[in-house]
Scaffold this motif. Structure first.
Motif, PDB file in Angstrom:
ATOM      1  N   MET A   1       0.837  -1.209   0.108  1.00 31.93           N
ATOM      2  CA  MET A   1       0.019   0.131   0.078  1.00 31.93           C
ATOM      3  C   MET A   1       0.995   1.232  -0.179  1.00 31.93           C
ATOM      4  O   MET A   1       1.792   1.301   0.832  1.00 31.93           O
ATOM      5  CB  MET A   1      -1.012  -0.014   1.355  1.00 31.93           C
ATOM      6  N   GLN A   2       0.482   2.217  -0.953  1.00 32.28           N
ATOM      7  CA  GLN A   2       1.231   3.405  -1.015  1.00 32.28           C
ATOM      8  C   GLN A   2       0.910   4.408  -0.097  1.00 32.28           C
ATOM      9  O   GLN A   2      -0.366   5.090  -0.283  1.00 32.28           O
ATOM     10  CB  GLN A   2       1.307   4.047  -2.360  1.00 32.28           C
ATOM     11  N   ALA A   3       1.190   4.711   1.153  1.00 36.58           N
ATOM     12  CA  ALA A   3       0.746   5.793   1.978  1.00 36.58           C
ATOM     13  C   ALA A   3       0.754   7.098   1.202  1.00 36.58           C
ATOM     14  O   ALA A   3       1.661   7.370   0.550  1.00 36.58           O
ATOM     15  CB  ALA A   3       1.810   5.869   3.403  1.00 36.58           C
ATOM     16  N   ILE A   4      -0.127   7.929   1.670  1.00 37.66           N
ATOM     17  CA  ILE A   4      -0.398   9.355   0.927  1.00 37.66           C
ATOM     18  C   ILE A   4       0.249  10.303   1.798  1.00 37.66           C
ATOM     19  O   ILE A   4      -0.245  10.807   2.811  1.00 37.66           O
ATOM     20  CB  ILE A   4      -1.842   9.584   0.685  1.00 37.66           C
ATOM     21  N   LYS A   5       1.512  10.917   1.566  1.00 33.65           N
ATOM     22  CA  LYS A   5       2.069  11.711   2.264  1.00 33.65           C
ATOM     23  C   LYS A   5       1.519  13.225   2.129  1.00 33.65           C
ATOM     24  O   LYS A   5       1.430  14.009   3.024  1.00 33.65           O
ATOM     25  CB  LYS A   5       3.766  11.728   2.365  1.00 33.65           C
ATOM     26  N   GLU A   6       1.192  13.348   0.703  1.00 29.90           N
ATOM     27  CA  GLU A   6       0.922  14.774   0.251  1.00 29.90           C
ATOM     28  C   GLU A   6       0.223  14.555  -1.037  1.00 29.90           C
ATOM     29  O   GLU A   6       0.467  13.719  -1.679  1.00 29.90           O
ATOM     30  CB  GLU A   6       1.824  15.754   0.465  1.00 29.90           C
ATOM     31  N   THR A   7      -0.537  15.560  -1.442  1.00 29.07           N
ATOM     32  CA  THR A   7      -1.052  15.803  -2.759  1.00 29.07           C
ATOM     33  C   THR A   7      -0.699  17.214  -3.425  1.00 29.07           C
ATOM     34  O   THR A   7      -0.469  18.203  -2.534  1.00 29.07           O
ATOM     35  CB  THR A   7      -2.612  15.774  -2.705  1.00 29.07           C
ATOM     36  N   ASN A   8      -0.386  17.213  -4.803  1.00 29.24           N
ATOM     37  CA  ASN A   8      -0.182  18.573  -5.209  1.00 29.24           C
ATOM     38  C   ASN A   8      -1.139  18.774  -6.520  1.00 29.24           C
ATOM     39  O   ASN A   8      -0.374  18.840  -7.470  1.00 29.24           O
ATOM     40  CB  ASN A   8       1.186  18.567  -5.463  1.00 29.24           C
ATOM     41  N   PHE A   9      -2.362  18.755  -6.510  1.00 28.55           N
ATOM     42  CA  PHE A   9      -3.307  18.735  -7.593  1.00 28.55           C
ATOM     43  C   PHE A   9      -3.556  20.227  -7.976  1.00 28.55           C
ATOM     44  O   PHE A   9      -3.183  21.291  -7.188  1.00 28.55           O
ATOM     45  CB  PHE A   9      -4.620  18.041  -7.226  1.00 28.55           C
ATOM     46  N   GLN A  10      -3.712  20.357  -9.248  1.00 27.60           N
ATOM     47  CA  GLN A  10      -4.136  21.642  -9.958  1.00 27.60           C
ATOM     48  C   GLN A  10      -5.392  21.409 -10.460  1.00 27.60           C
ATOM     49  O   GLN A  10      -5.472  20.818 -11.632  1.00 27.60           O
ATOM     50  CB  GLN A  10      -3.103  22.254 -10.777  1.00 27.60           C
ATOM     51  N   PHE A  11      -6.557  21.759  -9.995  1.00 27.87           N
ATOM     52  CA  PHE A  11      -7.753  21.714 -10.730  1.00 27.87           C
ATOM     53  C   PHE A  11      -8.031  22.822 -11.591  1.00 27.87           C
ATOM     54  O   PHE A  11      -7.965  24.155 -11.119  1.00 27.87           O
ATOM     55  CB  PHE A  11      -9.044  21.412  -9.672  1.00 27.87           C
ATOM     56  N   GLU A  12      -9.056  22.827 -12.657  1.00 32.52           N
ATOM     57  CA  GLU A  12      -9.410  23.826 -13.490  1.00 32.52           C
ATOM     58  C   GLU A  12     -10.078  24.839 -12.627  1.00 32.52           C
ATOM     59  O   GLU A  12      -9.895  25.963 -13.146  1.00 32.52           O
ATOM     60  CB  GLU A  12     -10.028  23.039 -14.477  1.00 32.52           C
TER      61      GLU A  12
END
Length: 311
Positions: free
Chosen positions: A1-12
């Motif tokens: 399982m890949q632990a989720i350390k951070e997200t860096n999304f750019q939404f429209e």
């Protein structure tokens, strides 16, 4: 399982972003999408490694408890399109954490043991032992100091500083006691004691709303009810489900977030121990088996599910 350390999304259609200790928040005008990551913090420090499944567990517990307390106070949550995501109203936060304690544990015990006679202007009774029950739950608010650390503050100081007015504060106290009573009932139905917890509130369209998470192991402390009295009588440590065991592990390894201290190394065994304890709390608190999301690419899944809501 890949632990989720951070997200860096750019939404429209994104209008803002904020990264907290555990949550990454994406704003869409008056709505927001909160990604509950697997980060873990203690003593106001984010630890270097993320804990598998922690975010999913917190998100699912918070969802259940927000739903079961909506008759007491409206809350910000509108939907959960992903195991790690909650979407809801963007409220204007009230800069006070309403901490309520039914037992002399954790921070309150450390203050008591150090010789202090009161906390947040609430006097301690003499002759208490660690984890003794208070005659009545006490409210010990906290605010954020300029450097970002939690700061104990009394009701009188909140009003004197005009952080919020007296009428609003009294309303928050009333709601806090009702939420704690409901949380205590829900915990008891699963053989647990809700020891202490915190609630955060905001304003939406001139009305008080419950925000953030509620009754999760990050915001609350639980004891096992069936062994509480015997352990207390013998002076033994309580068997508990909360993040306190993480703080205890850090203290055993000479870390309390103080200047000059180094965070101890977190081995795979330590990560698994913490993850297993979070899973244990989920199953004990809900009475359900935990079904982990084993997606090998959770970041792509999260992004896709947020986009389905906001386009």
């Amino acid at each position: 399982m890949q632990a989720i350390k951070e997200t860096n999304f750019q939404f429209e259609n994104q209008t803002g972003f904020y990264r907290g200790k555990v949550r990454d928040v994406y704003f869409f005008d008056q709505k927001m999408a909160i990604v509950v990551t697997d980060r873990i913090s203690a003593f106001d420090v984010i630890l270097p490694k993320a804990i598998p499944f922690k975010g999913q567990i917190l998100n699912q517990i918070a969802k259940r408890n927000l739903e079961t307390t909506a008759d007491i106070v409206p809350n910000w949550l509108e939907s959960n399109p992903d195991p790690n995501v909650s979407i809801g109203k963007k409220c204007n936060p009230i800069p006070i954490e309403m901490v309520i304690r039914g037992y002399l544990s954790g921070h309150a015990w450390r203050e008591y043991k150090s010789g202090k006679t009161h906390i947040c202007a609430v006097p301690f009774s003499k002759g208490m032992s660690e984890n003794d029950k208070f005659d009545n739950p006490i409210i010990t608010p906290a605010t954020k100091a300029e450097e970002g650390h939690d700061e104990d503050i009394s009701r009188e100081e909140i009003i004197r500083r005009n952080i919020i007015d007296e009428k609003t504060y009294q309303r928050l106290e009333d709601i806090t006691r009702k939420l704690f009573e409901r949380g205590t009932e829900l915990a008891a139905s699963q053989g647990l004691i809700l020891v202490d917890t915190k609630y955060e509130f905001g304003i939406y369209e001139d009305e008080i709303y419950l925000i953030d998470e509620i009754h999760t192991p990050d915001s609350s402390r639980y004891f096992y009810a069936d062994t509480y009295s015997e352990r207390q009588k013998k002076g033994e440590k309580q068997k508990q489900l909360s993040k306190e065991f993480v703080r205890e592990w850090l203290m055993e390894n000479n870390f309390q977030g103080l200047e000059g201290q180094s965070i101890p190394a977190m081995s795979e065994d330590v990560l698994k121990m913490i993850s297993d304890r979070y899973i244990e709390l989920f199953e004990k608190l809900t009475g359900e088996n935990f079904e982990p999301d084993l997606d090998e690419m959770p970041l792509q899944r999260i992004k896709r599910n947020i986009e389905k809501t906001f386009g």
